[in-house]
Write a protein that holds these residues in place. Sequence first.
Motif, PDB file in Angstrom:
ATOM      1  N   ARG A 118       0.821  -1.221   0.000  1.00  0.00           N
ATOM      2  CA  ARG A 118       0.000   0.000   0.000  1.00  0.00           C
ATOM      3  C   ARG A 118       0.851   1.266   0.000  1.00  0.00           C
ATOM      4  N   GLY A 119       1.937   1.250   0.742  1.00  0.00           N
ATOM      5  CA  GLY A 119       2.791   2.428   0.824  1.00  0.00           C
ATOM      6  C   GLY A 119       3.376   2.840  -0.517  1.00  0.00           C
ATOM      7  N   LYS A 120       3.483   1.902  -1.457  1.00  0.00           N
ATOM      8  CA  LYS A 120       4.034   2.208  -2.780  1.00  0.00           C
ATOM      9  C   LYS A 120       3.071   3.035  -3.639  1.00  0.00           C
ATOM     10  N   LEU A 121       1.797   3.094  -3.240  1.00  0.00           N
ATOM     11  CA  LEU A 121       0.804   3.826  -4.036  1.00  0.00           C
ATOM     12  C   LEU A 121       0.937   5.334  -3.885  1.00  0.00           C
ATOM     13  N   GLY A 122       1.626   5.785  -2.827  1.00  0.00           N
ATOM     14  CA  GLY A 122       1.723   7.224  -2.584  1.00  0.00           C
ATOM     15  C   GLY A 122       0.338   7.802  -2.358  1.00  0.00           C
ATOM     16  N   HIS A 123       0.030   8.899  -3.071  1.00  0.00           N
ATOM     17  CA  HIS A 123      -1.292   9.519  -2.951  1.00  0.00           C
ATOM     18  C   HIS A 123      -2.220   9.140  -4.094  1.00  0.00           C
ATOM     19  N   SER A 124      -1.794   8.161  -4.904  1.00  0.00           N
ATOM     20  CA  SER A 124      -2.675   7.718  -5.984  1.00  0.00           C
ATOM     21  C   SER A 124      -3.849   6.960  -5.378  1.00  0.00           C
ATOM     22  N   GLY A 126      -8.217   5.470  -6.231  1.00  0.00           N
ATOM     23  CA  GLY A 126      -9.351   5.302  -7.139  1.00  0.00           C
ATOM     24  C   GLY A 126     -10.234   6.529  -7.190  1.00  0.00           C
ATOM     25  N   PHE A 127     -10.165   7.366  -6.162  1.00  0.00           N
ATOM     26  CA  PHE A 127     -10.922   8.621  -6.143  1.00  0.00           C
ATOM     27  C   PHE A 127     -10.552   9.490  -7.341  1.00  0.00           C
ATOM     28  N   GLN A 128      -9.340   9.297  -7.849  1.00  0.00           N
ATOM     29  CA  GLN A 128      -8.843  10.107  -8.965  1.00  0.00           C
ATOM     30  C   GLN A 128      -9.225   9.537 -10.328  1.00  0.00           C
ATOM     31  N   SER A 129      -9.959   8.437 -10.367  1.00  0.00           N
ATOM     32  CA  SER A 129     -10.346   7.843 -11.646  1.00  0.00           C
ATOM     33  C   SER A 129     -11.193   8.830 -12.444  1.00  0.00           C
ATOM     34  N   TYR A 130     -10.626   9.393 -13.491  1.00  0.00           N
ATOM     35  CA  TYR A 130     -11.369  10.401 -14.242  1.00  0.00           C
ATOM     36  C   TYR A 130     -12.519   9.774 -15.029  1.00  0.00           C
ATOM     37  N   GLN A 131     -12.368   8.493 -15.408  1.00  0.00           N
ATOM     38  CA  GLN A 131     -13.457   7.861 -16.143  1.00  0.00           C
ATOM     39  C   GLN A 131     -14.662   7.612 -15.242  1.00  0.00           C
ATOM     40  N   ASN A 132     -14.413   7.217 -14.007  1.00  0.00           N
ATOM     41  CA  ASN A 132     -15.523   7.066 -13.074  1.00  0.00           C
ATOM     42  C   ASN A 132     -16.198   8.414 -12.850  1.00  0.00           C
ATOM     43  N   ARG A 133     -15.394   9.474 -12.813  1.00  0.00           N
ATOM     44  CA  ARG A 133     -15.959  10.816 -12.652  1.00  0.00           C
ATOM     45  C   ARG A 133     -16.800  11.189 -13.867  1.00  0.00           C
ATOM     46  N   LEU A 134     -16.325  10.849 -15.061  1.00  0.00           N
ATOM     47  CA  LEU A 134     -17.088  11.141 -16.282  1.00  0.00           C
ATOM     48  C   LEU A 134     -18.406  10.363 -16.317  1.00  0.00           C
ATOM     49  N   ASN A 143     -20.116  17.863  -9.640  1.00  0.00           N
ATOM     50  CA  ASN A 143     -19.404  18.491  -8.522  1.00  0.00           C
ATOM     51  C   ASN A 143     -18.169  19.188  -9.077  1.00  0.00           C
ATOM     52  N   ARG A 144     -18.229  20.504  -9.189  1.00  0.00           N
ATOM     53  CA  ARG A 144     -17.121  21.259  -9.771  1.00  0.00           C
ATOM     54  C   ARG A 144     -15.838  21.141  -8.953  1.00  0.00           C
ATOM     55  N   ARG A 145     -15.979  20.978  -7.641  1.00  0.00           N
ATOM     56  CA  ARG A 145     -14.800  20.968  -6.779  1.00  0.00           C
ATOM     57  C   ARG A 145     -13.835  19.819  -7.106  1.00  0.00           C
ATOM     58  N   VAL A 146     -14.359  18.712  -7.615  1.00  0.00           N
ATOM     59  CA  VAL A 146     -13.484  17.567  -7.874  1.00  0.00           C
ATOM     60  C   VAL A 146     -12.524  17.825  -9.031  1.00  0.00           C
ATOM     61  N   LEU A 147     -12.787  18.848  -9.839  1.00  0.00           N
ATOM     62  CA  LEU A 147     -11.895  19.137 -10.962  1.00  0.00           C
ATOM     63  C   LEU A 147     -10.497  19.514 -10.503  1.00  0.00           C
ATOM     64  N   ALA A 148     -10.371  19.990  -9.279  1.00  0.00           N
ATOM     65  CA  ALA A 148      -9.063  20.397  -8.761  1.00  0.00           C
ATOM     66  C   ALA A 148      -8.065  19.240  -8.785  1.00  0.00           C
ATOM     67  N   VAL A 149      -8.566  18.025  -8.680  1.00  0.00           N
ATOM     68  CA  VAL A 149      -7.696  16.839  -8.676  1.00  0.00           C
ATOM     69  C   VAL A 149      -6.973  16.688 -10.014  1.00  0.00           C
ATOM     70  N   TYR A 150      -7.538  17.253 -11.083  1.00  0.00           N
ATOM     71  CA  TYR A 150      -7.009  17.038 -12.434  1.00  0.00           C
ATOM     72  C   TYR A 150      -6.336  18.281 -13.022  1.00  0.00           C
ATOM     73  N   GLN A 151      -6.119  19.299 -12.208  1.00  0.00           N
ATOM     74  CA  GLN A 151      -5.594  20.557 -12.748  1.00  0.00           C
ATOM     75  C   GLN A 151      -4.162  20.436 -13.264  1.00  0.00           C
ATOM     76  N   HIS A 152      -3.451  19.384 -12.854  1.00  0.00           N
ATOM     77  CA  HIS A 152      -2.074  19.199 -13.331  1.00  0.00           C
ATOM     78  C   HIS A 152      -2.036  18.640 -14.756  1.00  0.00           C
ATOM     79  N   GLY A 254      -8.216   7.051   3.008  1.00  0.00           N
ATOM     80  CA  GLY A 254      -7.812   6.601   1.683  1.00  0.00           C
ATOM     81  C   GLY A 254      -6.447   7.141   1.306  1.00  0.00           C
ATOM     82  N   THR A 255      -5.761   6.463   0.380  1.00  0.00           N
ATOM     83  CA  THR A 255      -4.424   6.894  -0.026  1.00  0.00           C
ATOM     84  C   THR A 255      -4.438   8.282  -0.651  1.00  0.00           C
TER      85      THR A 255
END
Length: 283
Positions: A118-124, A126-134, A143-152, A254-255
């Motif tokens: 688990r420690g190897k995952l860092g901060h990655s 499933g919450f960041q799954s953009y397809q699940n978000r789509l 939810n506009r606030r979740v877009l901040a996760v993808y600003q990079h 969560g990670t």
Amino acid sequence: MTDHRPKQREEVPEEGIHTDFSREMTYGDYLQLDRILNSQQRLSGHHDEMLFIIIHQVSELWMKLILHELEAAVTSIRKDDLEPAFKMLARASRIQEQLIQSWEVLSTLTPSEYMQFRGKLGHSSGFQSYQNRLIEFALGHKNRRVLAVYQHEPELYRRLEKALNEPGIYDVSIQSLAARGFPVDSSCLERDWSEDYRPHPSVEAAWLAVYRDVKKYWDLYELAEKLMDIEDRQQQWRYNHMKTVERIIGHKQGTGGSAGVSYLKRVLDHRFFPELWNLRTQL
């Protein structure tokens, strides 16, 4: 000593099978299997990390197909061509069943095994799954606030922002009700699509009328039931997700920094198509 064991016949390729691919595309070439099957790069030496990676990669492939079907269904419904949408939504429901079952496989991962990598995952996460978000955006949960996760990732951010500001499948279904003459309030037909959908009495009344005269409004009734299939399975997926996480990490954070199980339990209270649930009490 005589060997009485039956002799195995040498396998001979079936007559007509093509064997020379020196200048032609193979099955592996077409599916780009070299890229797919070499994409499982474990960051630890633990055996079970392979399971964790493959389950999530396969899930993302299924999600890609769900999005493909939902986007086409939205286009079909907007054209008031509902029949093709039924097949697309039915297929999406079947895909969701595969995603639901995937949690059964992942639940074979024990807490002790997961903690080994688990420690190897860092901060990655499933919450960041953009397809699940789509998918959630396509179903109307915005939810506009979740877009901040993808600003990079500017290109991905723009794709999500575009989806955020477009009507979802329930929105275009409500527009179909209005196009058929149901008195749907204008606030439901032209609104800020980036806002989470909120139920309205006029929409519930319209769907109720459809369910009370199925013969007259058969295609709209069928559309509503296909939408219910999608929501029902999405909620099953959410529930199995929550229970699998609880089984493996309990109530740890969560990670990616989410509240883990607590967050997943709150999400279960959300309904994508509220009027379709409410009308069942009214019938």
